[in-house]
Design a protein around this motif. Structure first.
Motif, PDB file in Angstrom:
ATOM      1  N   UNK A 252       4.160 -30.916  26.793  1.00  0.00           N
ATOM      2  CA  UNK A 252       4.847 -29.630  26.886  1.00  0.00           C
ATOM      3  C   UNK A 252       5.746 -29.363  25.686  1.00  0.00           C
ATOM      4  N   UNK A 253       6.356 -30.418  25.124  1.00  0.00           N
ATOM      5  CA  UNK A 253       7.339 -30.278  24.052  1.00  0.00           C
ATOM      6  C   UNK A 253       6.739 -30.408  22.656  1.00  0.00           C
ATOM      7  N   UNK A 254       5.456 -30.708  22.564  1.00  0.00           N
ATOM      8  CA  UNK A 254       4.826 -30.872  21.258  1.00  0.00           C
ATOM      9  C   UNK A 254       4.354 -29.525  20.713  1.00  0.00           C
ATOM     10  N   UNK A 255       3.758 -29.526  19.555  1.00  0.00           N
ATOM     11  CA  UNK A 255       3.479 -28.290  18.816  1.00  0.00           C
ATOM     12  C   UNK A 255       2.718 -27.261  19.622  1.00  0.00           C
ATOM     13  N   UNK A 256       1.717 -27.675  20.381  1.00  0.00           N
ATOM     14  CA  UNK A 256       0.892 -26.733  21.137  1.00  0.00           C
ATOM     15  C   UNK A 256       1.313 -26.627  22.600  1.00  0.00           C
ATOM     16  N   UNK A 259       6.379 -25.368  26.045  1.00  0.00           N
ATOM     17  CA  UNK A 259       7.746 -25.196  25.530  1.00  0.00           C
ATOM     18  C   UNK A 259       7.891 -26.038  24.257  1.00  0.00           C
ATOM     19  N   UNK A 260       7.085 -25.734  23.259  1.00  0.00           N
ATOM     20  CA  UNK A 260       7.031 -26.552  22.041  1.00  0.00           C
ATOM     21  C   UNK A 260       8.423 -26.691  21.416  1.00  0.00           C
ATOM     22  N   UNK A 261       8.752 -27.908  21.069  1.00  0.00           N
ATOM     23  CA  UNK A 261      10.045 -28.221  20.465  1.00  0.00           C
ATOM     24  C   UNK A 261       9.873 -29.143  19.264  1.00  0.00           C
ATOM     25  N   UNK A 262       9.190 -30.255  19.463  1.00  0.00           N
ATOM     26  CA  UNK A 262       9.018 -31.238  18.403  1.00  0.00           C
ATOM     27  C   UNK A 262       7.811 -30.855  17.548  1.00  0.00           C
ATOM     28  N   UNK A 263       8.029 -29.944  16.611  1.00  0.00           N
ATOM     29  CA  UNK A 263       6.955 -29.496  15.725  1.00  0.00           C
ATOM     30  C   UNK A 263       6.947 -30.340  14.453  1.00  0.00           C
ATOM     31  N   UNK A 264       5.799 -30.367  13.782  1.00  0.00           N
ATOM     32  CA  UNK A 264       5.641 -31.247  12.619  1.00  0.00           C
ATOM     33  C   UNK A 264       6.278 -30.682  11.354  1.00  0.00           C
ATOM     34  N   UNK A 268      10.147 -25.230  10.128  1.00  0.00           N
ATOM     35  CA  UNK A 268      10.084 -24.627  11.469  1.00  0.00           C
ATOM     36  C   UNK A 268      11.027 -25.340  12.424  1.00  0.00           C
ATOM     37  N   UNK A 269      11.130 -26.663  12.298  1.00  0.00           N
ATOM     38  CA  UNK A 269      11.961 -27.422  13.228  1.00  0.00           C
ATOM     39  C   UNK A 269      13.430 -27.047  13.080  1.00  0.00           C
ATOM     40  N   UNK A 270      13.920 -26.896  11.843  1.00  0.00           N
ATOM     41  CA  UNK A 270      15.353 -26.678  11.632  1.00  0.00           C
ATOM     42  C   UNK A 270      15.746 -25.206  11.542  1.00  0.00           C
ATOM     43  N   UNK A 271      14.800 -24.332  11.232  1.00  0.00           N
ATOM     44  CA  UNK A 271      15.184 -22.943  11.008  1.00  0.00           C
ATOM     45  C   UNK A 271      14.530 -21.949  11.965  1.00  0.00           C
TER      46      UNK A 271
END
Length: 568
Positions: A252-256, A259-264, A268-271
């Motif tokens: 659920x929390x990965x890129x796809x 509720x994606x959160x931990x993106x590569x 995108x992750x910080x901004x």
């Protein structure tokens, strides 16, 4: 023209404030047409945060419903009380959620106008800031939703307004209201109050020596503590909050993920996204980019004479952004105890960008008109005057006309229209305590339009409280197994375990592709892959065989099976 743009008398104040409120009213009323175009229309986020409030009108709805119970438990106290009160006088919560955005938009406009004048006392600046902020908000799905995040901007701007005026009562009320409608941002206010004790206008930071500053700070902190205490003391039945370690192990929390959160991607992750400061949503409409030039413009007061009128209260705005950044970093450090990091920066950044852009545009227009007396002429008209009028017209058209001339949909309402009214009417005729199991998209609309409980639904797959989501995941895995199982006993056990009364299915046969192509279903492993393996092995789901005997409602694309028939 120059005087009309930069005039500061009461007349110009009334003119520009009136225009600001008229534009806010226009944006709000534009949303009314789709909102009330059908009986079955609801804003996307309202499907989560408002459907359960129908309990205020009928306490018998959604009995023993974990989804309704969860969203009721996370609803802020003031938000819940407002809807409860309005339901008590006969206003349906869904209807209220469609009316509130206009009211909140007008309040937001008034306070934004007031804050802008605290920074640069030119009414035109207040107009530009309020228009830019309104356009930004009506391009997002926050204000339009009528959910807790719709209340952020009027309250947060009120906090800034009264804080800049050093109004102890006004600031305290704003903090209390923020705690009642969107508690997490009270932490930003608390950090801001502490920063207000510091002075950064010397070589080294120093602490204030004024007693009034300490009274202001500690009074505000006391209000913040009092309003947050009930949330801290209450023990949710859906605790604990999910940890970062748990989240990294969930699709659920990965890129796809849902509720994606931990993106590569680091940018995108910080901004951007849930993990970032959300600069992507702050820099809209395009004129907002001019706000980034404010530090540069203020360094050249000789080129921009009006810069001398920018007040010292710009430091307040800077400390407000610093407080937001501190909480943003704290939210990352304590993931997910302070919920999503983006909520601490995206709202303050949108406000700051709109205010900064308004100041820059005002300074530029004033500078251009100040140079209009250049000695060059075109016929009898000075070149400077032509350029000034042209630039003013260009900025005015871009400012007011951008969303209508460029955007395909404005305001962006994210309204969902129910396209199967006969399905909603069928379930409305059933007892209020029924439970419906389904994996189809239309199931997300049933709690709102049919006012009946569902076992699971994509819209309600919110994974931040493990006490809730652990049960939700188990339900999803069990439903996937039952829906695609060739074993009747497994289906019957599932129905009895969860007290299912009806199953909503697609009319087309169940296939492996329908699972593999659904990123949401693929999050629930190993159930999803096991179902695909059974289908690819040629094992036909037993529910496919029971369609004819147990169907009680059908329309092209969807059908309802009665659980009692399956048990027999």
């Amino acid at each position: 023209m120059h005087r009309f743009l930069t005039g500061t008398t009461k007349f110009y104040f009334i003119v520009w404030l009136t225009l600001s409120l008229l534009i806010a009213t226009l944006y709000g009323t534009l949303a009314f047409q789709p909102a009330f175009s059908s009986e079955y229309v609801v804003q996307d986020d309202a499907r989560q945060h408002i459907f359960w409030m129908r309990r205020f009108l009928d306490p018998e709805l959604f009995p023993n419903d974990i989804i309704a119970d969860y969203f009721q438990s996370v609803a802020p106290l003031g938000y819940r009380a407002l809807y409860h009160f309005m339901a008590g006088i006969g206003i349906d919560p869904i209807v209220l959620s469609k009316i509130l955005p206009l009211v909140l938009g007008l309040i937001t406009t008034g306070y934004c106008f007031g804050v802008a004048l605290q920074l640069l006392p030119i009414p035109l600046t207040g107009f530009i800031a309020s228009v830019l902020l309104n356009q930004n908000l009506w391009m997002q799905d926050g204000l339009i939703s009528g959910t807790p995040k719709a209340f952020i901007y009027p309250i947060l701007l009120a906090f800034l307004y009264y804080g800049m005026r050093q109004s102890l009562i006004g600031t305290g009320i704003a903090i209390a209201l923020l705690g009642l409608f969107y508690p997490s941002l009270v932490l930003v206010c608390a950090a801001f109050l502490i920063l207000q004790l510091w002075r950064f206008n010397r070589k080294f930071p120093s602490v204030s020596h004024h007693r009034r500053d300490y009274v202001f700070c500690f009074t505000g902190l006391a209000v913040a503590f009092a309003v947050l205490l009930p949330y801290r003391m209450s023990l949710s039945e859906f605790a604990p909050v999910i940890t970062a370690v748990q989240a990294k192990g969930l699709p659920d929390f990965l890129s796809q993920g849902r509720t994606s959160f931990f993106v590569n991607d680091a940018w995108s992750f910080w901004f951007n996204g849930r993990s970032g400061i959300r600069i992507d949503t702050a820099l809209a409409p395009p004129l907002s980019y001019l706000g980034l030039l404010l530090p540069v413009v203020l360094c050249f007061p000789s080129r921009f004479p009006l810069a001398k009128q920018v007040t010292g209260k710009m430091g307040v705005l800077g400390k407000f952004l610093l407080a937001s950044a501190i909480l943003f970093l704290a939210a990352h450090a304590l993931l997910f105890k302070l919920h999503l990091p983006s909520r601490y920066t995206q709202h303050s950044l949108r406000i700051a960008i709109a205010l900064a852009a308004a100041i820059v545009i005002t300074l530029i227009l004033d500078a251009v008109f100040a140079c209009r007396d250049a000695p060059w002429r075109i016929s009898t008209v000075k070149l400077g005057s032509v350029l000034a009028l042209a630039l003013t017209s260009l900025i005015g058209i871009t400012l007011v006309g951008y969303p209508h001339l460029v955007l395909n949909t404005f305001p962006w309402t994210a309204y969902i229209s129910g396209n199967v009214p006969t399905l909603y009417e069928f379930f409305q005729q059933q007892p209020k305590d029924i439970k419906i199991a389904s994996l189809v998209e239309e199931a997300n609309n049933l709690p709102t339009f049919a006012q009946r409980s569902i076992l699971v639904g994509r819209e309600y797959a919110i994974p931040y409280h493990w006490g809730y989501y652990r049960q939700f995941r188990q339900r999803m895995s069990d439903l996937i197994e039952a829906q695609y199982s060739p074993d009747l006993a497994i289906v019957q056990e599932f129905i009895q375990t969860y007290g299912i009364d009806f199953l909503l299915l697609p009319t087309t046969p169940l296939t492996a592709e329908s699972i593999a192509n659904d990123s949401w279903l693929m999050q629930y492993q190993p159930a999803a892959n096991q179902a695909i393996a059974k289908l690819e092995a040629g094992k036909q789901p037993v529910l496919d065989l029971l369609r004819t005997d147990c169907a009680v409602w059908e329309t092209p694309g969807l059908m309802v099976l009665e659980a009692e028939c399956i048990l027999q």
